[in-house]
Design a protein around this motif. Structure first.
Motif, PDB file in Angstrom:
ATOM      1  N   UNK A  68      61.119  12.098  50.494  1.00 58.61           N
ATOM      2  CA  UNK A  68      61.020  12.383  49.062  1.00 58.61           C
ATOM      3  C   UNK A  68      61.319  11.109  48.279  1.00 58.61           C
ATOM      4  N   UNK A  69      60.459  10.810  47.316  1.00 60.15           N
ATOM      5  CA  UNK A  69      60.683   9.687  46.410  1.00 60.15           C
ATOM      6  C   UNK A  69      60.596  10.210  44.983  1.00 60.15           C
ATOM      7  N   UNK A  70      61.662   9.970  44.227  1.00 66.66           N
ATOM      8  CA  UNK A  70      61.765  10.441  42.845  1.00 66.66           C
ATOM      9  C   UNK A  70      62.064   9.245  41.959  1.00 66.66           C
ATOM     10  N   UNK A  74      64.651   6.850  43.597  1.00 69.88           N
ATOM     11  CA  UNK A  74      65.516   7.523  44.558  1.00 69.88           C
ATOM     12  C   UNK A  74      64.691   7.916  45.772  1.00 69.88           C
ATOM     13  N   UNK A  75      65.173   7.523  46.931  1.00 65.84           N
ATOM     14  CA  UNK A  75      64.518   7.879  48.185  1.00 65.84           C
ATOM     15  C   UNK A  75      65.505   8.686  49.009  1.00 65.84           C
ATOM     16  N   UNK A  76      65.088   9.863  49.430  1.00 66.93           N
ATOM     17  CA  UNK A  76      65.903  10.675  50.305  1.00 66.93           C
ATOM     18  C   UNK A  76      64.992  11.487  51.206  1.00 66.93           C
ATOM     19  N   UNK A  77      65.578  12.153  52.168  1.00 67.64           N
ATOM     20  CA  UNK A  77      64.781  12.990  53.052  1.00 67.64           C
ATOM     21  C   UNK A  77      65.467  14.326  53.244  1.00 67.64           C
ATOM     22  N   UNK A  78      64.665  15.283  53.670  1.00 73.69           N
ATOM     23  CA  UNK A  78      65.179  16.600  53.995  1.00 73.69           C
ATOM     24  C   UNK A  78      64.780  16.901  55.427  1.00 73.69           C
TER      25      UNK A  78
END
Length: 128
Positions: free
Chosen positions: A47-49, A56-60
């Motif tokens: 996910x990139x927001x 913001x880069x995060x993952x699920x």
């Protein structure tokens, strides 16, 4: 390789998140139009927001039901995304976070508001 932070429902207290990867993805794109999501809802969603000037880069990790983000400044960006997602998708589910370098689960307080959420996280990591 840098450190990472993890957020999940408080499994030690039998908590589970009630949302699916598809619901998480829909909430991300509905809340932050222009966000990108790559991956597979059975595996890992990347996910990139864009939050103002910050990205913001995060993952699920869908199989583990864990949000993951790197230890990279500004931490306020992924913490804002995590707080918003959990307030929308699982507002009453107890949640915890931990760092890969220590793996000690710490409770998350979603009720106190975003600023206190970010401050409490920073208080756990002096020098942040």
């Amino acid at each position: 390789m840098g450190s990472r932070y993890f957020v999940s429902a408080d499994r030690c207290n039998d908590a589970t998140w009630p949302f699916t990867a598809e619901q998480l993805a829909a909430t991300v794109t509905g809340t932050w139009p222009g966000s990108t999501i790559a991956g597979d809802s059975d595996g890992t969603l990347d996910i990139t927001v864009r939050l103002g000037a910050d990205q913001c880069v995060l993952s699920y990790q869908a199989g583990l039901h864990v949000l993951v983000f790197p230890d990279r400044d500004p931490l306020s960006a992924p913490l804002t995304v995590v707080h918003t997602l959990l307030r929308v998708l699982a507002p009453t589910v107890p949640a915890v976070w931990w760092a890969d370098f220590d793996a000690t689960p710490e409770p998350l307080d979603l009720v106190a508001g975003l600023d206190r959420f970010i401050d409490a996280f920073g208080a756990q990591h002096p020098g942040r």
